[in-house]
Enzyme design. Sequence first.
Site, PDB file in Angstrom:
ATOM      1  N   GLY A 242       0.802  -1.218   0.000  1.00 58.37           N
ATOM      2  CA  GLY A 242       0.000   0.000   0.000  1.00 58.37           C
ATOM      3  C   GLY A 242       0.837   1.272   0.000  1.00 58.37           C
ATOM      4  O   GLY A 242       2.070   1.251   0.091  1.00 58.37           O
ATOM      5  N   HIS A 243       0.133   2.405  -0.070  1.00 55.32           N
ATOM      6  CA  HIS A 243       0.828   3.695  -0.169  1.00 55.32           C
ATOM      7  C   HIS A 243       1.578   4.035   1.124  1.00 55.32           C
ATOM      8  O   HIS A 243       1.153   3.709   2.222  1.00 55.32           O
ATOM      9  CB  HIS A 243      -0.131   4.819  -0.552  1.00 55.32           C
ATOM     10  CG  HIS A 243      -1.313   4.990   0.343  1.00 55.32           C
ATOM     11  ND1 HIS A 243      -2.381   5.763   0.019  1.00 55.32           N
ATOM     12  CD2 HIS A 243      -1.601   4.485   1.560  1.00 55.32           C
ATOM     13  CE1 HIS A 243      -3.271   5.746   0.983  1.00 55.32           C
ATOM     14  NE2 HIS A 243      -2.821   4.966   1.929  1.00 55.32           N
ATOM     15  N   ASN A 244       2.732   4.667   0.940  1.00 58.70           N
ATOM     16  CA  ASN A 244       3.596   5.131   2.029  1.00 58.70           C
ATOM     17  C   ASN A 244       4.151   4.006   2.903  1.00 58.70           C
ATOM     18  O   ASN A 244       4.647   4.249   4.001  1.00 58.70           O
ATOM     19  CB  ASN A 244       2.876   6.161   2.903  1.00 58.70           C
ATOM     20  CG  ASN A 244       2.593   7.447   2.161  1.00 58.70           C
ATOM     21  OD1 ASN A 244       1.516   7.624   1.599  1.00 58.70           O
ATOM     22  ND2 ASN A 244       3.564   8.348   2.134  1.00 58.70           N
ATOM     23  N   SER A 262       1.134   2.939   5.010  1.00 58.32           N
ATOM     24  CA  SER A 262       1.943   3.596   6.050  1.00 58.32           C
ATOM     25  C   SER A 262       2.548   2.637   7.069  1.00 58.32           C
ATOM     26  O   SER A 262       3.067   3.080   8.095  1.00 58.32           O
ATOM     27  CB  SER A 262       1.128   4.678   6.777  1.00 58.32           C
ATOM     28  OG  SER A 262       0.731   5.690   5.878  1.00 58.32           O
TER      29      SER A 262
END
Length: 343
Positions: A242-244, A262
């Site tokens: 996923g993002h970050n 994250s």
Amino acid sequence: MQISAAALAQMIGAALEGDPDVMITGPARIEEAGQGQITFLANPAYEHHLYGTEAAAVLVSRQFQPKNELSTTLLRVDNVYETVRGLLEIYQQDEATKTVRQVSQHACVEDDAQLGKDVRVGKFTVISSGARIGASTVVLDQVFIGPNVRIGEHCTIYPGARILRDCVIGNHCVLHPNVVIGADGFGFLPDGDNHYRKIPQVGNVIIEDHVEIGSNTTIDRATMGSTLIRQGVKLDNLIQIGHNVEIGNNTVIAAQAGVAGSTKIGANCRIGGQVGFAGHLTIADGTNIQAQSGIARHIREPNQALAGSPAFGYRDWIKSSLLHTRLPELYKRIARLEKKLEP
């Protein structure tokens, strides 16, 4: 690649016993190896295959002593598995690049894209404006490389991979078919009417050196900043990052795992297949996680072994699993005891 046993022995530092002029065309398993192929024996359980093999040559340890007469050439090495790994790497490079010798006339390369020395580009590949590709990188057929992408030297990008705008790939990386780097992260904001408004994803993905990513794995771009895959990471097929997210140096993750946004995974972790991570977690260095586990809390202490969903200590999980198999028996025993205690 075709090479004599003598030349191969010199290449890998092996001691040769047998015919130095026999030609080797490729590797095979010891159960299946035929004429012209090279195989290996490292596990004694497979030794019986050695005495009937038609292989041109067999890699064995320097200490190996055959029990029966052999009709094949032996190449004695210090570490059989490590030698096999290096040999397969040579053949893989040969297979990956032999069909691509130059920039195909059927590729679309924008005028301001920059290709380093000896870059090869396959058919129907698109290299967008502002992209830069380092020396000796091979980009196979039907790859899409978006605007301002940076790809380092000596990489191999297999067919169907997609590297979207502004993402960065280091040196000596391998992206297998249909990898997607830099799709939008899963970011939506609910409003009062139960509608979801998209949160723009304006970051990128940065992949450092010596990373290998399996087929159909996806790594989302950051909402802001970068999703980070550190040096030496190995990702299997069908993984969602996923993002970050940040994945530390030399961590390996098996197929069908998912890491929510994250989450920070430390260095030198080993993560089994179908493991799921909740978002915004911190996972300590050296964490080992059993397949199909669920991680819903921070793991602060390094070098733990975990299993279960939600995950807890691996040894305790083993004990719990054994007890779980006895529940039907225990239930019957309790029922019998209750009946005896009835007035």
